[in-house]
Design an enzyme around this catalytic site. Structure first.
Site, PDB file in Angstrom:
ATOM      1  N   CYS A   1       3.382  68.630   9.479  1.00 58.96           N
ATOM      2  CA  CYS A   1       3.831  67.828  10.622  1.00 58.96           C
ATOM      3  C   CYS A   1       3.403  66.385  10.405  1.00 58.96           C
ATOM      4  O   CYS A   1       2.207  66.107  10.226  1.00 58.96           O
ATOM      5  CB  CYS A   1       3.257  68.358  11.933  1.00 58.96           C
ATOM      6  SG  CYS A   1       3.707  67.369  13.387  1.00 58.96           S
TER       7      CYS A   1
ATOM      8  N   CYS B   1       3.195  68.845  19.140  1.00 58.82           N
ATOM      9  CA  CYS B   1       3.441  67.400  19.178  1.00 58.82           C
ATOM     10  C   CYS B   1       4.648  67.074  20.061  1.00 58.82           C
ATOM     11  O   CYS B   1       4.634  66.085  20.803  1.00 58.82           O
ATOM     12  CB  CYS B   1       3.653  66.871  17.756  1.00 58.82           C
ATOM     13  SG  CYS B   1       2.160  66.899  16.742  1.00 58.82           S
TER      14      CYS B   1
ATOM     15  N   CYS C   1      19.804  57.157  49.654  1.00 60.66           N
ATOM     16  CA  CYS C   1      19.446  56.432  50.869  1.00 60.66           C
ATOM     17  C   CYS C   1      18.123  55.711  50.636  1.00 60.66           C
ATOM     18  O   CYS C   1      17.147  56.326  50.205  1.00 60.66           O
ATOM     19  CB  CYS C   1      19.322  57.400  52.047  1.00 60.66           C
ATOM     20  SG  CYS C   1      18.687  56.633  53.561  1.00 60.66           S
TER      21      CYS C   1
ATOM     22  N   CYS D   1      22.650  56.070  57.100  1.00 66.66           N
ATOM     23  CA  CYS D   1      22.192  57.443  56.891  1.00 66.66           C
ATOM     24  C   CYS D   1      22.164  58.175  58.226  1.00 66.66           C
ATOM     25  O   CYS D   1      21.681  57.647  59.232  1.00 66.66           O
ATOM     26  CB  CYS D   1      20.810  57.444  56.242  1.00 66.66           C
ATOM     27  SG  CYS D   1      20.107  59.094  56.003  1.00 66.66           S
TER      28      CYS D   1
ATOM     29  N   HIS E   1      24.786  42.836  53.952  1.00 70.65           N
ATOM     30  CA  HIS E   1      24.776  41.376  53.888  1.00 70.65           C
ATOM     31  C   HIS E   1      26.151  40.762  54.117  1.00 70.65           C
ATOM     32  O   HIS E   1      26.449  39.689  53.567  1.00 70.65           O
ATOM     33  CB  HIS E   1      24.233  40.908  52.537  1.00 70.65           C
ATOM     34  CG  HIS E   1      24.840  41.650  51.375  1.00 70.65           C
ATOM     35  ND1 HIS E   1      26.122  41.454  50.936  1.00 70.65           N
ATOM     36  CD2 HIS E   1      24.323  42.618  50.579  1.00 70.65           C
ATOM     37  CE1 HIS E   1      26.368  42.237  49.906  1.00 70.65           C
ATOM     38  NE2 HIS E   1      25.302  42.973  49.665  1.00 70.65           N
TER      39      HIS E   1
ATOM     40  N   CYS F   1      16.911  33.213  71.661  1.00 70.72           N
ATOM     41  CA  CYS F   1      17.951  32.230  71.966  1.00 70.72           C
ATOM     42  C   CYS F   1      17.491  30.833  71.551  1.00 70.72           C
ATOM     43  O   CYS F   1      16.338  30.444  71.788  1.00 70.72           O
ATOM     44  CB  CYS F   1      18.260  32.260  73.461  1.00 70.72           C
ATOM     45  SG  CYS F   1      19.560  31.127  73.960  1.00 70.72           S
TER      46      CYS F   1
ATOM     47  N   CYS G   1      18.520  21.984  72.171  1.00 68.61           N
ATOM     48  CA  CYS G   1      18.698  22.939  71.071  1.00 68.61           C
ATOM     49  C   CYS G   1      17.437  22.985  70.230  1.00 68.61           C
ATOM     50  O   CYS G   1      16.895  21.935  69.842  1.00 68.61           O
ATOM     51  CB  CYS G   1      19.902  22.541  70.210  1.00 68.61           C
ATOM     52  SG  CYS G   1      20.115  23.556  68.728  1.00 68.61           S
TER      53      CYS G   1
END
Length: 593
Positions: free
Chosen positions: A239, A264, A328, A349, A365, A410, A423
């Site tokens: 071997c 081995c 998943c 899922c 996305h 918000c 804002c």
């Protein structure tokens, strides 16, 4: 009586006619609406468990194994290599099976012929030394044939059962000659523990080769001894891994003819499985990439734990290579999603309720494409970009300049001191945001940037990135804050229900509004990476993005004050926001693969 019977028969015939009319299915007034045209996020998929997926993948394996007359393990490797395209495997196998097996790394590539200036390929495996005793035709004489294909060094041992009445000398010297090779052998026979027991035949070969020979090989050499022992053959082999001489029945070799001992191989498999490798386990020989078949791995693994690990890793590799299957991503979830439509659509899922993009497996996305969101996330994770960004958690009121911390999702802020409405993003008067064109979300390019210096262009690029990143991050935080608002709303509604002020059904529209708000804001968050990288149709996109953001902020304002807001007004705002979101996705969401 006859008239009565005729009337009954007539009415019966009319019933059949009406039945045929209603069951004809040819009503042209009702138009079949294609959900793909009305809902840009429409997606057909199914949730499967492990047993169902194994059954699904076994069908093409059995089909391929039957048609090509190959083993199931070989069929798995071929399907895994071609991403489970059965037609492609059958076509390539029938056209050129050898090339297919070489490309799948099941079979070793043909050796390269040594040319001028190239070294000759060295033997990669040690051939076993074979020694056999063959009875001769004359009584009391046996011939011993020794053959080998590689250099012989050291003693070889041959167990020969003795005959009870045979006279065997204790030693003999034999000369061997054949072809261009000559050698001498010294043989000695030693009796075993008992007089009639097994005898050990030990022969030492010392060979000399001619000058034009490249290897000390002995082939076809025959010598005789005075013994009539029966025929027995034992083979041994060295071997190259553990460097021990063992019986050849303890060796296993692949199609590349590289042979190693059983221990081995087992140790090699254990190390590879410990590293998470299963279907990609290769031969131990250097520069050999031939795959180890599944049957050999399972045959040499003794521990059940390792066998289970190998099968789990192999199953995971097969699922990942299948174009219609996705694991998943939920924690500790064993569900596998299957769909024939390989699109960047949202799959949810049924067990853990985790939503993800079916094509790339990351967070959903839309409307951003998989490649764009991958570039955006890499850019956001880059230290060179984020090191220059300072996120302001508090801002001053533009009117009374008192410090204000945002505690809701918000962006329509009202100063608790002077009641000024402004804002949060641009600190502008909120009344100006009620116009048709919502300017806050737009990034205003510098028209003279091409004539500026390199440093000025770098600052402008960073300014553009920070503009989109700040809004991306702001909507992400708004989603978290609005979830807290929803939790507080649930607590207040529960208190009202306990006091008898309505039932849960009476307040269900508030939860529907909160769910729609989260859905719309999630879509709005992913419009900013899309806008950062887009080049064409940008004005139309920014217009629809601004309209969607304006309606979302109005809906968020009403949801936070839902208990005092008219139900009809809230539902009307929900309908407007959802239509804005659907219109944007129809125009810019990539539906084709």
């Amino acid at each position: 009586m006859a008239d009565g019977e005729s009337d009954m028969e007539y009415s019966s015939d009319n019933d059949y006619e009406f039945e045929d009319y209603y069951n004809s299915g040819e009503d042209c007034d009702i138009e079949q609406i294609d959900p793909k045209r009305t809902d840009p996020e429409y997606f057909v998929y199914e949730c499967l468990n492990v047993e169902e997926v194994e059954k699904l993948m076994n069908e093409p394996v059995e089909k391929l194994s039957t048609q090509l007359q190959i083993t199931p393990s070989l069929a798995k490797v071929l399907l895994h290599e071609t991403r489970w395209n059965t037609a492609e495997v059958i076509e390539r196998y029938r056209n050129n099976a050898s090339n297919l097996l070489v490309s799948a790394r099941i079979k070793a590539a043909p050796p390269v012929v040594a040319g001028p200036g190239l070294p000759s390929p060295s033997p990669s495996a040690v051939s076993p030394v074979t020694t056999s005793i063959v009875p001769s035709t004359s009584a009391g004489v046996s011939s011993i044939t020794t053959s080998t294909a590689s250099t012989i060094s050291g003693p070889s041992f041959l167990l020969v059962p003795s005959a009870s009445s045979a006279f065997v000398p204790t030693s003999a010297t034999i000369s061997i000659s054949g072809g261009t090779t000559s050698s001498s052998a010294s043989l000695s026979l030693h009796p075993g523990p008992s007089g009639n027991g097994t005898k050990v035949l030990q022969h030492h070969l010392a060979g000399s080769t001619s000058s034009n020979s490249t290897s000390s090989s002995i082939s076809g050499s025959t010598f005789t001894t005075i013994s009539n022992a029966p025929t027995t053959c034992y083979r041994t082999q060295l071997c190259p891994v553990c460097v021990t001489v063992q019986s050849t029945d303890k060796f296993h070799r692949l199609s590349c003819q590289h042979s190693f001992c059983r221990d081995c191989w087992a140790m090699h498999f254990e190390i590879q499985i410990g590293q998470g490798i299963s279907t990609q386990i290769e031969c131990m020989e250097q520069r050999c990439d031939v795959r180890v078949p599944e049957d050999l791995v399972l045959n040499l693994l003794n521990r059940p734990v390792l066998r289970d690990k190998y099968q789990q890793f192999a199953f995971a590799d097969y699922v990942k290579s299948h174009p219609e299957l996705r694991f998943c991503p939920g924690p500790n979830c064993q569900i596998i999603i299957r769909s024939q439509d390989i699109s960047p659509k949202k799959a949810t899922c049924k067990v853990c309720k985790t939503s993800f993009c079916f094509r790339c497996g990351t967070d959903y996305h839309a409307p951003t494409d998989c490649q764009i969101i991958r570039k955006w996330l890499t850019k956001c994770a880059d230290d060179s970009e984020t090191a220059n960004y300072i996120s302001a958690h508090t801002k001053d009121c533009p009117k009374c300049h008192i410090c204000i911390e945002k505690n809701g999702g918000c962006n329509h802020m009202q100063c608790f001191n002077c009641k000024h409405d402004f804002c949060w993003m641009c600190l502008g008067d909120w009344k100006a945001h009620g116009s048709e064109y919502y300017e806050c979300s737009r990034y205003k390019e510098n028209p003279n940037i091409a004539h500026e210096s390199v440093h000025a262009q770098a600052r402008e690029a960073l300014k553009k990135y920070l503009h989109y990143y700040e809004r991306w991050e702001n909507h992400s935080k708004s989603l978290q804050l609005e979830q807290q608002t929803l939790d507080r709303m649930k607590a207040r509604i529960n208190e009202k229900v306990m006091k008898g002020l309505g039932t849960w059904i009476d307040w269900q529209h508030l939860f529907d509004a909160a769910a729609l708000l989260a859905k719309c804001r999630y879509t709005l968050q992913y419009t900013y990476p899309y806008a950062y990288y887009m080049e064409s149709r940008k004005e139309l996109f920014e217009y629809q993005q601004a309209q969607l953001e304006a309606e979302i902020e109005n809906l968020s304002w009403k949801v936070e004050r839902a208990e005092t807001t008219d139900r009809g007004e809230l539902e009307n705002q929900m309908d407007i926001a959802e239509k804005r979101r659907t219109t944007l996705l129809k125009d810019f969401f990539p539906n084709e693969v």
